[in-house]
Design a protein around this motif. Structure first.
Motif, PDB file in Angstrom:
ATOM      1  N   LEU C 195      24.675  40.780  39.454  1.00 20.81           N
ATOM      2  CA  LEU C 195      25.784  41.736  39.570  1.00 20.81           C
ATOM      3  C   LEU C 195      26.595  41.799  38.284  1.00 20.81           C
ATOM      4  O   LEU C 195      26.528  40.916  37.428  1.00 20.81           O
ATOM      5  N   SER C 196      27.392  42.834  38.179  1.00 18.27           N
ATOM      6  CA  SER C 196      28.180  43.051  36.965  1.00 18.27           C
ATOM      7  C   SER C 196      29.453  42.210  36.983  1.00 18.27           C
ATOM      8  O   SER C 196      29.755  41.508  37.957  1.00 18.27           O
ATOM      9  N   ASN C 197      30.208  42.296  35.908  1.00 18.97           N
ATOM     10  CA  ASN C 197      31.315  41.370  35.661  1.00 18.97           C
ATOM     11  C   ASN C 197      32.288  41.175  36.821  1.00 18.97           C
ATOM     12  O   ASN C 197      32.656  40.046  37.156  1.00 18.97           O
ATOM     13  N   SER C 198      32.737  42.253  37.406  1.00 19.87           N
ATOM     14  CA  SER C 198      33.784  42.124  38.419  1.00 19.87           C
ATOM     15  C   SER C 198      33.304  41.413  39.670  1.00 19.87           C
ATOM     16  O   SER C 198      34.112  41.028  40.511  1.00 19.87           O
ATOM     17  N   PHE C 199      32.003  41.280  39.822  1.00 18.37           N
ATOM     18  CA  PHE C 199      31.463  40.652  41.022  1.00 18.37           C
ATOM     19  C   PHE C 199      30.854  39.286  40.702  1.00 18.37           C
ATOM     20  O   PHE C 199      30.125  38.721  41.499  1.00 18.37           O
ATOM     21  N   ALA C 214      37.607  40.876  41.782  1.00 17.87           N
ATOM     22  CA  ALA C 214      37.248  41.439  43.083  1.00 17.87           C
ATOM     23  C   ALA C 214      36.554  40.397  43.941  1.00 17.87           C
ATOM     24  O   ALA C 214      35.940  39.463  43.431  1.00 17.87           O
ATOM     25  N   ASN C 215      36.671  40.542  45.256  1.00 20.38           N
ATOM     26  CA  ASN C 215      35.988  39.662  46.199  1.00 20.38           C
ATOM     27  C   ASN C 215      34.892  40.440  46.914  1.00 20.38           C
ATOM     28  O   ASN C 215      35.177  41.213  47.827  1.00 20.38           O
ATOM     29  N   PHE C 216      33.679  40.250  46.467  1.00 20.67           N
ATOM     30  CA  PHE C 216      32.526  40.887  47.108  1.00 20.67           C
ATOM     31  C   PHE C 216      31.515  39.791  47.424  1.00 20.67           C
ATOM     32  O   PHE C 216      31.172  39.001  46.552  1.00 20.67           O
TER      33      PHE C 216
ATOM     34  N   ASP D 122      39.522  39.377  52.457  1.00 22.97           N
ATOM     35  CA  ASP D 122      38.219  38.865  52.049  1.00 22.97           C
ATOM     36  C   ASP D 122      37.342  38.699  53.289  1.00 22.97           C
ATOM     37  O   ASP D 122      36.168  39.100  53.307  1.00 22.97           O
ATOM     38  N   CYS D 138      30.800  45.942  50.604  1.00 21.69           N
ATOM     39  CA  CYS D 138      32.200  46.056  51.004  1.00 21.69           C
ATOM     40  C   CYS D 138      32.941  44.830  50.491  1.00 21.69           C
ATOM     41  O   CYS D 138      32.507  43.695  50.715  1.00 21.69           O
ATOM     42  N   GLY D 139      34.028  45.069  49.773  1.00 24.13           N
ATOM     43  CA  GLY D 139      34.805  43.959  49.240  1.00 24.13           C
ATOM     44  C   GLY D 139      36.230  44.406  48.950  1.00 24.13           C
ATOM     45  O   GLY D 139      36.625  45.536  49.274  1.00 24.13           O
ATOM     46  N   SER D 140      36.991  43.521  48.344  1.00 26.55           N
ATOM     47  CA  SER D 140      38.403  43.814  48.139  1.00 26.55           C
ATOM     48  C   SER D 140      38.866  43.415  46.744  1.00 26.55           C
ATOM     49  O   SER D 140      38.229  42.607  46.067  1.00 26.55           O
ATOM     50  N   VAL D 141      39.983  43.989  46.351  1.00 22.81           N
ATOM     51  CA  VAL D 141      40.615  43.625  45.083  1.00 22.81           C
ATOM     52  C   VAL D 141      42.127  43.793  45.240  1.00 22.81           C
ATOM     53  O   VAL D 141      42.584  44.713  45.933  1.00 22.81           O
ATOM     54  N   GLU D 257      32.135  50.815  38.637  1.00 27.02           N
ATOM     55  CA  GLU D 257      31.288  49.618  38.602  1.00 27.02           C
ATOM     56  C   GLU D 257      30.604  49.418  39.962  1.00 27.02           C
ATOM     57  O   GLU D 257      29.420  49.108  40.036  1.00 27.02           O
TER      58      GLU D 257
END
Lengths: 270, 270, 270, 270, 270, 270
Positions: C195-199, C214-216, D122, D138-141, D257
């Motif tokens: 996955l990419s940076n934010s994940f 982010a929380n994925f 989360d 599905c996730g959060s930020v 992203e």
């Protein structure tokens, strides 16, 4: 003197509680009981024993309104089974018991007519004790676990071990004593569990003497083709009448034992 | 051959399930056990019996990671009791069992070390059967309900009825056999339930023979000042070693009985 | 001086609470950790750090009995994962904490060994604060979030970002330091999130510096073929011993920080 | 092109899902934010950032109807806090996400405006992944966790560590940029947590660099008299406009992203 | 004078409660409303009526922050429906009401915009009464059940029985009065329930005068192809403006009736 | 031909379902009904109407075993009220309905005898529809909402508006027709709600014609000293017999209407 909670006017309920009468709450279930017995077998047996016992000692007990639907998911392969989810059932019975406690009943006896209700009812009555912080004595008994019924079982039964389980000699005899017109003895069978000793049970004799006391409950339809677990062919109205009288007397005995039990204070170490 | 689930690498768990090994899951609780025993009595007894039994038959069984915290709200008046709410406890154990079933274990035996866990564990294992639609055999046994332990009880116990309950002759002997350094026998007492026959119990003997089989569980501190229910003074390490061996052999016997049990198809009438 | 709650007699628990010792509760989970580590990796790492830290400061802390099973539904594609439903897990841990609070412990520190337990444990400890109406300080920390461990990470790690996640350099090193016989380093791999940076995440470094926080959490098996997320090949026993010492010292530091924290009164505006 | 889910006719929702637009769901809470800010601070900041970001990229995203009420029991000592029980809140948000998934949205981003919502959200988004068996991302930020906001924080903030927490420099600046008429800067204060390093937090800087990353959340009123945690006096509309633009751009970046992330197949080992 | 709860600073909420202002809480849902109306129809109608009514009597009422998502599982066959599970929805609304009660509001009026929310909202408000032990007056009303709206219905409606149900003459007219740009009257249809009298309903007229008052709610898509249940073709902006004014005046009337209602003491017989 | 589910053998239940008979399920509650009526008033009225109606049309309907305990927390100030928690009650009734559906009943009519059960029963029957994915028609009716009873009410009632509510002219008359020996007419009173129009109700007339249709349910004991809400003094056995016949005929009419209703396919747009 009224003994049925249901028929009382509200202030009569108050008086009954003030008289420290024991609230007797029948709980059962609807489920298949073989090709010869109606689906209300557990309900009829349990409520009739309670009804007749309380009627004989109205100054000592009150018949609380029965909870007829119980916990029986493993019977759902057979039509006629009505099952309540485990936690819903426990909470429902607990709510009835806590309502009784709210109105002043300090001794509550749940009388059970269906084997698989045993663990949920133990929990429901424990929860009542906890919610009332120990001010109430609340517990349960299976009608076949009453001392006089166990005694009668040793005397009366003709089938060997395993014969007095679900829809077998004991329950069929009792139903014959109560509503013979609804029993079709021409279809009565003798069918037994295919499982080994540790997974056996018998209402009157308990776990198998040569086995460990394990609790295993597979789907009912894996164990029996007829739905019966026991020997219904050995049933008779005469035995049923004796079992019924034993149940009535046994319940009266237990109600009195409960009524004589002191509610002791907690010794909280905190 | 590894027998501890915990120590396996994930693909070894897969292999263990494919070998149809029985998953043995110890469940207990932490609670006061009188002035002479640690609060982990139920945990130590139960997990040690399981550990030793499974270690002897690694090709037939797997030791699942124990669930040490159980259901004991009526003991909260004594420090050291950690109690889980009834439905949370049931769901937790059910989740462990269903996780095991998800990975292919078809026979799961919950071994219990705490009396009040009995109804919740019966429900947790029934729920596992229902959630897996009958494809899994899952049930429970109390370690004192193993055939060989009951037999040993009849031979070894010296106390009379009621003497082998909570923290009494049986549990104290077992703890002495396992971790004698943690037992303070100078504080061992003999204390019994003040309740009448129908409200009595004894781990090894069951309900009182002269009473109805009723389930009543008032707050523990109303029944005992020391926390003990039984005769701890009769305990000895020698008896404990014999009880321990009986537990190990009894559990092996039950595991084998379970492993030999066929998982039958349902006869759904719909 | 006893430091294990489990081994205390009930009145010793009372004394420990009166001494205002911090209750340290390890919580983890069983799940796959790649082809080289056992499924108890999170349990062993977390409980060993707690055990050793508390053993060094018995007058300041108590080791509460671990909760080994945690929350890991996204790992169920791999055998060996035992997962508890989210709300059951939260309630279970909350019940353990509230039981400790009931017996007088005023400072409770949950030490976590499994990343996905973080939100449930944050909730469980918050609920304990709310249920005790603020009279108790209760919170959680991941062992890799201890100040000294983060510091050690900056010094010791050899892998680049992403290398010290699930079953990677950090966890494998620690397991090597604790139970080298159970690790199969011949199967250790270096596998990273696609996955990419934010994940992205990394136990020691946190979120990716070039990404959003982010929380994925997709299913684990979509992100890794081996089950590993990190570089296990960089692990060594020597680094593990240093991480272990950092964990022990870091935990002692936090326990003391917690013990020095005043429990302040609420300023309720109502 | 419509970008608000709410304003679409039902078949337009179907089309939006078929276009694989990202569903952006703002979630916040109502609670006290000091004597200078309204109780809707978290709601206004979060929904305005989402609204403006999605409005700029209507072909790539959809603004789902906000969930304004969140989880804030520890703020109830201050009037104006509306709190939803933890599990109800989680289930509510999960139901909104699962409804979106049911209608075909495959990428769902929950944008949070309230710190204590982080663990529940989360969990809510993880549950959505599990319930859809991994077919949905599905996730959060948290809006302050967006890469561009963290970057802006490093550039813009004037207060030292701890100054940009609840109702401090960051949130007050943003509110000033959005609805200056509702802010009473004459009442703005600088109040900080009395706790030590490991129990500190700062929205933009995260945990204290000299502390462990512990999660402790005592009642808010034990930590602050004004309700503020940070330095509101450093706030300005100018900074707020820059933070707002960073939030908008940061959210667009994350949406893209997410939209570029492949939804991979599970490798189920069973 | 502020009338929106959301825009108040925390101490202004305290003052509003002390002034015994009625808290008016709009609750609705998002769901299909035919091919001519947006999915926010219930939300817009309900919140606009509340907003405008409370704005006219700020010293008597407060507009609590709306709960926009409601209960609509039977509409899930149509895109755009967001449904919350029944018990989660009830608990969520109850938590909002109980939070309001916690801060001192003694009169709480939930105003509903979605038919199927009626039973859950009745329960949520009853629960608020029970949780506050009767110290709070809390109840609900559908905006079409306001006296003045029913009156307006008798005067204004042109469709026959069944014409003013879901997405029909009444709701479409109101939406036209509020946001005409979002309505596509070219797609407005007249579609009616295929069911017989006892299973009919009409927002303004209630149950069918020739039927029993039964509550049957099959899946919406079994009853309508367009999603509409009523005669949308009869809608007009002019009627909508009159319905809107009736709603505003009707709500003001009910708020005043509620404000004039004494909160009486309980006569507990225990 | 058997019409009581309870008395059927399991295969007779199967046959009854195959004959597409409507399952009629009575649900009520136990609660105070003033100083002249027993606490089972709602149970007796509801079950007797159902019993007699189904007995007349055994080939078209089946009498399912009644659920006697219902939802009545606001009555707990009066002895004799047994109340089940809202969600437990809903789940319990839903489980009974879903059990019936499991066995093949496609049309299920819950007949209610207690006003406050209305919202829970609406939810329970909706849940049955959802759980069966629309394959079952399941709904509820209050016996006083049957078309013929409403008609009889207009003809027979002598009291003015508000006179035929809880324990008033209607219910007392019916009880007199069924079990006159249990009614103490010497204690019958006329007591009315002290609340204004919008908070009024009348079983036969519905909401007050001059009020809004609001749902407000304060504790019963705040509204009435006797427990009665209506004019019991106007009751007579003669009217009761006519109401009873209207109930029986009205229920038969509704059963037939339900039996004639087609179960239509869903038009799922996904």
């Amino acid at each position: 003197m009224k003994y049925r909670f249901a028929e009382m006017i509200w202030y009569e309920v108050k008086e009954a509680a003030e008289q420290d009468r024991v609230a007797v709450l029948p709980v059962a279930t609807y489920e298949d009981h073989g090709p010869h017995l109606p689906v209300d077998t557990d309900v009829v047996l349990c409520t009739e024993i309670c009804e007749r016992a309380v009627a004989r000692i109205p100054s000592e007990a009150v018949l609380a309104p029965p909870v007829p639907h119980g916990y029986s998911p493993h019977h759902m392969d057979f039509h006629g089974t009505l099952t309540i989810t485990w936690d819903t059932f426990i909470r429902y019975v607990k709510d009835v018991c806590c309502s009784l406690a709210h109105h002043g009943f300090k001794r509550i006896l749940v009388v059970n007519g269906h084997g698989s209700n045993t663990p949920p009812l133990d929990l429901a009555t424990r929860l009542t004790v906890i919610e009332t912080e120990g001010r109430v004595l609340c517990g349960s008994v299976n009608h076949w676990g009453l001392r006089k019924v166990k005694e009668a079982g040793r005397e009366l039964r003709e089938s060997d071990y395993g014969g007095t389980s679900h829809g077998g000699e004991f329950e069929t005899s009792l139903y014959l004593a109560l509503r013979p017109d609804l029993v079709d003895m021409s279809k009565a069978v003798d069918e037994r569990s295919p499982l080994s000793n540790s997974f056996q049970s018998d209402l009157l004799a308990g776990g198998h003497p040569e086995g460990s006391s394990a609790n295993f409950t597979p789907y009912w339809s894996t164990k029996t083709a007829s739905g019966v677990m026991g020997d219904a062919t050995k049933a008779s109205r005469e035995k049923g009448e004796k079992f019924l009288e034993a149940g009535i007397e046994g319940l009266i005995e237990l109600v009195r034992e409960l009524r004589a039990t002191e509610i002791m204070d907690r010794r909280d170490q905190h």
